[in-house]
Design an enzyme around this catalytic site. Sequence first.
Site, PDB file in Angstrom:
ATOM      1  N   THR A 149       0.825  -1.208   0.000  1.00 15.31           N
ATOM      2  CA  THR A 149       0.000   0.000   0.000  1.00 15.31           C
ATOM      3  C   THR A 149       0.856   1.254   0.000  1.00 15.31           C
ATOM      4  O   THR A 149       1.976   1.255   0.542  1.00 15.31           O
ATOM      5  CB  THR A 149      -0.923   0.017   1.234  1.00 15.31           C
ATOM      6  OG1 THR A 149      -1.565   1.294   1.334  1.00 15.31           O
ATOM      7  CG2 THR A 149      -0.143  -0.222   2.510  1.00 15.31           C
ATOM      8  N   ASP A 150       0.319   2.341  -0.565  1.00 12.93           N
ATOM      9  CA  ASP A 150       1.021   3.623  -0.513  1.00 12.93           C
ATOM     10  C   ASP A 150       1.065   4.188   0.905  1.00 12.93           C
ATOM     11  O   ASP A 150       1.843   5.099   1.193  1.00 12.93           O
ATOM     12  CB  ASP A 150       0.386   4.635  -1.465  1.00 12.93           C
ATOM     13  CG  ASP A 150      -1.094   4.899  -1.196  1.00 12.93           C
ATOM     14  OD1 ASP A 150      -1.667   4.260  -0.289  1.00 12.93           O
ATOM     15  OD2 ASP A 150      -1.680   5.732  -1.912  1.00 12.93           O
ATOM     16  N   GLU A 151       0.260   3.627   1.801  1.00 10.93           N
ATOM     17  CA  GLU A 151       0.217   4.142   3.170  1.00 10.93           C
ATOM     18  C   GLU A 151       1.520   3.922   3.931  1.00 10.93           C
ATOM     19  O   GLU A 151       1.741   4.540   4.968  1.00 10.93           O
ATOM     20  CB  GLU A 151      -0.961   3.549   3.935  1.00 10.93           C
ATOM     21  CG  GLU A 151      -2.303   3.977   3.375  1.00 10.93           C
ATOM     22  CD  GLU A 151      -3.475   3.587   4.253  1.00 10.93           C
ATOM     23  OE1 GLU A 151      -3.364   3.725   5.492  1.00 10.93           O
ATOM     24  OE2 GLU A 151      -4.499   3.150   3.708  1.00 10.93           O
ATOM     25  N   TYR A 177      -2.046  -0.327  10.992  1.00 16.87           N
ATOM     26  CA  TYR A 177      -2.206  -0.998   9.698  1.00 16.87           C
ATOM     27  C   TYR A 177      -1.007  -0.744   8.798  1.00 16.87           C
ATOM     28  O   TYR A 177      -0.363  -1.681   8.306  1.00 16.87           O
ATOM     29  CB  TYR A 177      -3.478  -0.534   9.000  1.00 16.87           C
ATOM     30  CG  TYR A 177      -3.458  -0.813   7.509  1.00 16.87           C
ATOM     31  CD1 TYR A 177      -3.381  -2.129   7.034  1.00 16.87           C
ATOM     32  CD2 TYR A 177      -3.482   0.227   6.586  1.00 16.87           C
ATOM     33  CE1 TYR A 177      -3.332  -2.395   5.671  1.00 16.87           C
ATOM     34  CE2 TYR A 177      -3.439  -0.033   5.228  1.00 16.87           C
ATOM     35  CZ  TYR A 177      -3.363  -1.336   4.766  1.00 16.87           C
ATOM     36  OH  TYR A 177      -3.303  -1.603   3.420  1.00 16.87           O
ATOM     37  N   LYS A 181       1.998  -3.351   7.326  1.00 17.73           N
ATOM     38  CA  LYS A 181       2.302  -3.558   5.907  1.00 17.73           C
ATOM     39  C   LYS A 181       3.751  -3.187   5.600  1.00 17.73           C
ATOM     40  O   LYS A 181       4.417  -3.857   4.802  1.00 17.73           O
ATOM     41  CB  LYS A 181       1.346  -2.740   5.046  1.00 17.73           C
ATOM     42  CG  LYS A 181      -0.096  -3.217   5.082  1.00 17.73           C
ATOM     43  CD  LYS A 181      -0.254  -4.618   4.516  1.00 17.73           C
ATOM     44  CE  LYS A 181      -0.078  -4.665   3.010  1.00 17.73           C
ATOM     45  NZ  LYS A 181      -0.323  -6.027   2.468  1.00 17.73           N
ATOM     46  N   ARG A 300     -10.445  10.719  12.468  1.00 22.63           N
ATOM     47  CA  ARG A 300      -9.675   9.525  12.824  1.00 22.63           C
ATOM     48  C   ARG A 300      -8.360   9.932  13.475  1.00 22.63           C
ATOM     49  O   ARG A 300      -7.743  10.940  13.102  1.00 22.63           O
ATOM     50  CB  ARG A 300      -9.405   8.722  11.545  1.00 22.63           C
ATOM     51  CG  ARG A 300      -8.415   7.592  11.694  1.00 22.63           C
ATOM     52  CD  ARG A 300      -8.043   7.018  10.341  1.00 22.63           C
ATOM     53  NE  ARG A 300      -9.126   6.241   9.760  1.00 22.63           N
ATOM     54  CZ  ARG A 300      -9.169   5.893   8.468  1.00 22.63           C
ATOM     55  NH1 ARG A 300      -8.223   6.299   7.642  1.00 22.63           N
ATOM     56  NH2 ARG A 300     -10.164   5.166   8.012  1.00 22.63           N
TER      57      ARG A 300
END
Length: 363
Positions: A149-151, A177, A181, A300
Amino acid sequence: MTIFERMPIKEIKGYDILPLIKDPAKPETIREATVHHSIRGEFAIRRGKWKLLCSPRSGGWSYPKPNADKEAIASSPLIQLYDMDQDPGEKHNVYKEHPDIVVNFAAESHVDRSIEDPGIFLQTNIIGTSVLMDACRKYGIQRYHQVSTDEVYGDLPLDRPDLFFTEETPIHTSSPYSSSKAAADLLVLAYHRTYGLPVTISRCSNNYGPYHFPEKLIPLMIANALADKPLPVYGEGLNVRDWLYVEDHCKAIDLIIHKGRVGEVYNVGGHNEKQNIEIVKIICKELGKPESLITHVGDRKGHDMRYAIDPTKIHNELGWLPETKFEDGIKKTIQWYLDNREWWETIISGEYQSYYEKMYSNR
């Protein structure tokens, strides 16, 4: 294999879970348990290298079948413990099927859930990745591909639209999260360097399209709008995401596993940057629903502001570019949810309702 003593199942966070696992042969040993997955009443619980399988159905072991008399397991649930080094699950499946390529799409992926319960993200996203790669090493897989993921790059400032994530952008995670990853990505690259495992990694922007789980932004807004329920938007809704239609993502992965260079990371982006509030308003317009349904809720924790991918590398090396404009992809996505209501209505009618209330009711 050890059949564990019967223990009552109780519900925790909407899951059927055994809170403690005790080995009768070693009564001093107590292992905490976390849910791994749940399918048609059966569930697995994993903690570190240990995996347990349970079926609450009478006589109810379907796979793997234990070496036990049926009468002995008739009063299910019963628990079986498997040492992952001798696991009849993931490793057995790799041996039995003997694929050329393994693509790891599997992940716990919702940031909100990772904030509530980080542990299952570490188990699935990190330990699960190591289990798959160990199986690939053992059975000589030609390519292991990690869908990331780009996160893992963190976020970009809203006032710098000229900045994009490249494959050289340092990892700088914001949530449990994304951290899980990122850890998995590092582990994949370590297996390549240490063991020579032929690996590739893709880091994609936000996917959307058919079969998107209802907790995610686009399907959540579609489902709520169709029911004339409030559309919860975090903060002011100014957070920007780069949206990638799922078919474009799959085409990119197909190119990488067949033509990508071993040991490389490829960013996969959609060139479709949109604010969250824009997405919600587009869905309202497409469904003919009033924007008055939009309800701003508390933001969030650690909410990333902007994701934006530079896919130059995959374009130059493999010729990939996204084919689906967001304006077209969102129409196809909304139509899919209209045509397949049974699929997502079944999901949101169960444990998901408890999760939804917990996430949004007090914001």
